[in-house]
Structure formats: structure tokens, C-alpha cells
Design an enzyme around this catalytic site. Structure first.
Site, PDB file in Angstrom:
ATOM      1  CG  HIS A 195      43.742  52.899  41.134  1.00 36.34           C
ATOM      2  ND1 HIS A 195      45.082  52.718  40.887  1.00 36.34           N
ATOM      3  CD2 HIS A 195      43.161  51.676  41.006  1.00 36.34           C
ATOM      4  CE1 HIS A 195      45.296  51.429  40.609  1.00 36.34           C
ATOM      5  NE2 HIS A 195      44.159  50.777  40.689  1.00 36.34           N
ATOM      6  CG  ASP A 242      36.753  48.345  41.890  1.00 36.14           C
ATOM      7  OD1 ASP A 242      37.025  47.272  41.344  1.00 36.14           O
ATOM      8  OD2 ASP A 242      37.565  48.988  42.586  1.00 36.14           O
TER       9      ASP A 242
END
Lengths: 377, 377
Positions: B262, B313
Site C-alpha cells: 500500500h 482488499d
């Protein structure tokens, strides 16, 4: 995070990426598309030529232009589901709302940008450049209670738009004014809508999403919505004799006069200079110079009093009036011009992509004790 | 412009504005909404409570929450023209395409943000938070050839969504998992879609435009589209026994394993840690732990080999599977959660607005000589 707390509000002056599409020299009032001076392009080119230049990084030969123009012309047909949406919603939606909805509806299970070849991406881009004017024309005709006008394959991009909008073929002079206006709106580096288009692509989302984003951002009065506000002001002033007192009234209250000043230009917007000429010519042709005279007066006052110069929206409003375009589609016309710039930026962003995701400077609280709902007050 | 040529690609690390909504501490893996730790909110709140917190900057009392929940529930009705659009387009559109189009179509001559009171802006925001799940449910039912299910006023936000989607009331455990997932997706500072939402508002465009922008940006695989790709990967792996060789295969080719890494988090994403627990619980309840076991294996491998941690996710995909949600609506579910964050940012941006308009670093040519079309080659 004290070390991060200095930032430029609105990203003013912050460089967000490399680009080879457009140079805006705000100090000297110069504008280039792909290295060519806007004055040369506006004086010599059709919108199709300029769109080709933006997409393919070169001016087209006669043969290339003919092929490109034909491709645009062939793409003027809207899918039936989109026509249905325009028919059912045009009475209740503004032109920009319908343009945004219908553009979004053009997409049906389209692949993300990463699954397309450069050629496929450009083909979708060309299809959108061709279709957006048709949506605007259909929305306008339906909301005005008029029959739809089918596109004419013998007319160029600008002339066909005026034809579909008004139902009669425009004069050469009218078509030329529309063409010039589209050219001057085609591209302007990392403006708000284009930058948001690039953010959309940076997540590898699809081209229709990018366009829908662009339309929603352009709609704002601080961006594409300004020409409409200029037109409303001109309409209120009505006659050149009223201009002084009207503008004085605004300035005394430290209000904003629409169509003046720009984030980047610190001198005369070169697009406004060009459109000034077009506005003058078409006003004289139509034997109605009231708005043009009002504009000249306002321009002098603003320059003398505040050292502010008109931007592109200021003279657009006059051109649109004399083309018989209704006020409520002004922003949509800006959008039609800007489409080719968006396609160029979509390709450029995808070609060297990195997710656009800044940080914020957090100025809120931290580690608040959670209070169960029974104990809150 | 050599002095401007240094910039951060993708605006990485660049601060774009003040905000009091959300703190992401990527170094320590901490996340706060309005100062409250995400762990506290996920463990104790409904989505309605968290949405209220984001919108009104405080946790609601019982009375405030009841009123807010009722307001959400009353807003679940879609206008007939939007239902018509969903009915006619759902077979040919993806869920995100339809969500973008239908959200855009909800607007009919809506005022720009500047013409609304704070209260009016929040009311539109609440209406959108309530309506987006209905659009997703209707699109899914129609594209699957199923009858539409009317909203149930006795069910909360998450439970009603599952009910409208699946046609049967969810168990408490299922509703709780959905609630938790919405909470964890509600807000994440200046992520790509939220930042683009703020750009839209910064031109003083309207709230529907801002939402349409958000949806188009979120759709990309580098943003909201990732959970779907994780699900596709899990599906391909199929059984825990295949996980090692599958991941090895990707890593040998230096490919990307979806759901890891990320921009901001340099350690474990706190949302992934929470959803890991939810994924485990629901997998056990459904007596199907294959995906969860695959996930545990992949997580270990990625940490040992690349020092990468799962993001939100990664575990979302497992939760969605066991809620019986079809893969093609994963991104739309993310969007439903994110709506309350967008509304908070719309209000914050408008409250202290400045047009967001960066510069580019122009690396193209300048002052090219214009060549008439006859002489081009």
C-alpha cells in the site's frame, strides 16, 4: 507532523508530473499545443486538425486529416439505450448533467485502460470526441421541444454541431467561429478537470470513467461554468451605457467580476485576445454590437482599476450569443472542445503511470476514548 | 523551467491540504476516523454510527442515531427514471458502470455546492449514502434475471443491502460482517477517489458530480478494483495445497500478488487485521475454510519473502465470498462503504475552498514553425 504542515493550498504552483502536451506561459501570456503557438493553430486549423495534433503529436497531412475527419464523422451515431436516456431525462436535467450521465452510459463492460492497445485507446477517444457534441445537441433539442436532427456526414465537426443544434446549416463564418472556439478550449495543461481525468486513469480505470470525471469537474463555476456566468452578467447589464455603474457596483462591494483573472495567466490570456477578434467580427456581422461594446468597457475598467485581464470565458460568452446558442449549454460547449485534450492526457498518463495519491496534513484529534452509545451526550 | 522540474511522481508524499477527517499512520499501522481508533469503531459501531461520526464530527447519541438511521432508511427509494435506466442497461453494463451512470442520473438540475446550506449538502449526502446500495442491489438482481426486492425499513443499512441483494434476510452474523466491511472502507484520507472528489468540489461543482467522479476513480484496479482481483486469484488457486506453487510462479516472474502492499502502510494495514478476524469467523461458520487457509499461506509467504503485508482488499475478498456476494460487485461494495467518507470530504473541501489546480513540468517542444497542410509530410 510539523515537518509536513507546509503546503500549497489548491496545489498552487505545485508540479504534479511531466507533460509534453501543452505549455502555458502565464507570465508572457503564451500558449502552445504540442509546441505550436495557439495563434497559428487558431488562424489556420480546423478543430479536427488540432485534435489530431493533440492525439498523434503531429499536424496531419491532407490524407491523414481526411481519414481522421471521416472517423469522427462515422462515430456520430449514439447507441439506442443512450438516446433513450437522453429522451427520458432531458426535460428534468441540465445539459451538463445529461452530458455526464449519457457519457457514462456509453460504456458497456468496457475494458480498463491496461487491457487496451494504444490504438484501441485512441479509437475510444475519437468515438467520445465525436459523440459528446451529439449528446449536447440531442439534449438541447429535446429539452426545447424540438425534433432531433440527424448528423450530416458532409459537415465538419463544428459545422455539424451547429447544424444538429439549430436545425439549419451554419454560414461559413458561423462554423469558423465555432471551430475557433473549440480549438481555444481544446487543451490547457493540468487544469482541474484534466488533472482529475489523469487521476482516474492513474488507478487504471477506464476511459469513460475518465471522461465522466472530467465532465463533473468542468461543470463547476470556477472552471467551465464561468462563460455562462459572464453571459448572465452581460444580459443583466443590457446596454453599454449601464456597464460603468454595474461594474462599479460590484467593485464597491468587493465582488467578483466574472471572466477576469486566472490562476496561471498574470497578463492577457492569449485565447481571450483571439476570441476578442472573433467576437468583434461576429457581432458586426449580426449587426448587434451591444455585448461587444459592454465587454470593451468592462475590460478597460478592470485593467485600469484592478490590473486584471479577461480570460477565455469572457469573449466566449459573446461568440455563443451571436451563434444563437442558448445560455444553458455554454459549459457543455467548453466540454466538447476539451475532449481532445483529455484524450491526449489519458494516453500520456497511462504511458508512464503512477497512482496519483497525495497526503493530507491531519489537523484533527487523535486517540479519543471511545464512549459506548448509552453514555454519549 | 529547470527550477520546477523536481516533483514527486503520483504526488507521493506531497501534502495537498489540511484535513480533520482521518489519520492514517502508515509507519505504525494505525487508522483513526475523527480521532477514534478504527479498532474501537469496528468492534462497537454500526455503519450508521460511523457515517454519522464522519458527517457530524461526533459519535451520535441513541436519539441522534435513531433519527439518522430513519433518514437513511427513508431515502432508499430511487426515482422512476433511474430505475428505468437500471432496468434497460443492467444486462450490458458492469455493476460499477451502472452505479456511475445511475448516480449521475439521480441529479436533476441540482444547485452547485455554493448555493446550498451546510444542512442541504448533508441531506444530499445522506440521500446518496442511502441510494447507492439500492442501485447496486437492483443492478445485480436485474443482471442475474431476478425480481427486484423492495427495501425493508426494519433492517439497518448493511442488513438491508444483503436483503435486497439476496432476497432473504441475512443472519445477524452475516449482517455484522457486512457492517464491519462497510466501516473499514468508509474513509481513508486523501486516497485517489476522495482526492478527485475534492477537486470536483473545488470548482464549486455539485455533489452528484463529485460522487460520479469518486466512482469512476475508485473503479480502477489500483484502487477499489483490487478486491475483485484477489477473489479471482483465490478462485484460481482453489485449494490451500496449490498456494505455494501459485505464488512462487508469480514471484519468479516478478509479477504482482494482488492485495499486498500500500502506498501509505509500511506495516500491517489495521483494516486487514480486523477483517482477518471477520474472514476467519465467517469461514468457520460456513464450514468452508479453503480461501481463508490459502490467504494465511500467502500472507506468510509474502511477509517472509518480500516483507509485504496484506491490505484491506485481501481479506475483503474472503468475506464477500462467504456472504454469497458475486465477484463482479466487489468494487461496488467498496464504493458503498466509501460514500460517507466522500460526503465528509465534500463538506470539508467546500468549507475552506480553493480551486485544486497543479502545474505540469513541460518537457515538450516550443515555438515550432507552423507548416501549412499542403506542405506537411
Amino acid at each position: 507532523m510539523a515537518e509536513e504542515s507546509e503546503f500549497k493550498k489548491g496545489l498552487e504552483g505545485v508540479v504534479a508530473g511531466d507533460s509534453k502536451i501543452c505549455l502555458v506561459n502565464g507570465q508572457e501570456g503564451k500558449l502552445y499545443y504540442r509546441g505550436y503557438r495557439i495563434e497559428d493553430l487558431a488562424a489556420n486549423c480546423s478543430y479536427e486538425e488540432v485534435a489530431y495534433l493533440l492525439l498523434y503529436e503531429k499536424l496531419p497531412t491532407k490524407k491523414e486529416l481526411a481519414k481522421f475527419s471521416k472517423q469522427l464523422s462515422k462515430n456520430r451515431k449514439l447507441p439506442s439505450n443512450v438516446i433513450k436516456i437522453i429522451k427520458s431525462g432531458s426535460k428534468t436535467s441540465s445539459s451538463m448533467e445529461m452530458l455526464r450521465t449519457a457519457t457514462s452510459a456509453l460504456a458497456s463492460k468496457v475494458p480498463e485502460v491496461s487491457e487496451l492497445s494504444q490504438e484501441d485507446r485512441v479509437a475510444i477517444g475519437i468515438s467520445l470526441i465525436a459523440k459528446l457534441p451529439v449528446i449536447v445537441a440531442y439534449q438541447h433539442r429535446i429539452s426545447s421541444g424540438l425534433e432531433l436532427v440527424k448528423p450530416s456526414s458532409k459537415l465538419g465537426h463544428a459545422a455539424n454541431f451547429l447544424y444538429m443544434l439549430r436545425g439549419v446549416e451554419p454560414s461559413d463564418s458561423e462554423a469558423r467561429a465555432m471551430d475557433m472556439d473549440f480549438i481555444l478550449h481544446a487543451e490547457h495543461s493540468f487544469n482541474a478537470s484534466t488533472f482529475a481525468v489523469r487521476i482516474t486513469v492513474s488507478t487504471l480505470s477506464d476511459i469513460y470513467s475518465a471522461f465522466t470525471t472530467g465532465l463533473g469537474v468542468l461543470k463547476g463555476p470556477l472552471h467551465g461554468g464561468a462563460a455562462q456566468e459572464v453571459a448572465m452578467m452581460m444580459d443583466q447589464i443590457g446596454s453599454p451605457a449601464n456597464a460603468d455603474s454595474y461594474i462599479n457596483g460590484i467593485l464597491e462591494k468587493h465582488g467578483k467580476v466574472m471572466g477576469f483573472g486566472h490562476r496561471i495567466y498574470k497578463t492577457y490570456d492569449p485565447r481571450a485576445r483571439i476570441l476578442n477578434g472573433t467576437a468583434k467580427r461576429i457581432s458586426e456581422e449580426k449587426h448587434d454590437t451591444a455585448w461587444y461594446e459592454i465587454a470593451q468597457k468592462i475590460e478597460r475598467m478592470m485593467q485600469q482599476r484592478l490590473n486584471l485581464y479577461p480570460n477565455v470565458d469572457f469573449y466566449s460568452a459573446i461568440v455563443y450569443k451571436h451563434l444563437g446558442l442558448s445560455l444553458d449549454i455554454n459549459t457543455a460547449i467548453f466540454a466538447i472542445g476539451r475532449t481532445s485534450g483529455w484524450v491526449a492526457h489519458i494516453n500520456e498518463q497511462y504511458g508512464d503511470n503512477r497512482l496519483i495519491r497525495p497526503l493530507d496534513n491531519y489537523v484533527g484529534q487523535v486517540d479519543l476514548a471511545f464512549v459506548p452509545i448509552e453514555k454519549r451526550r
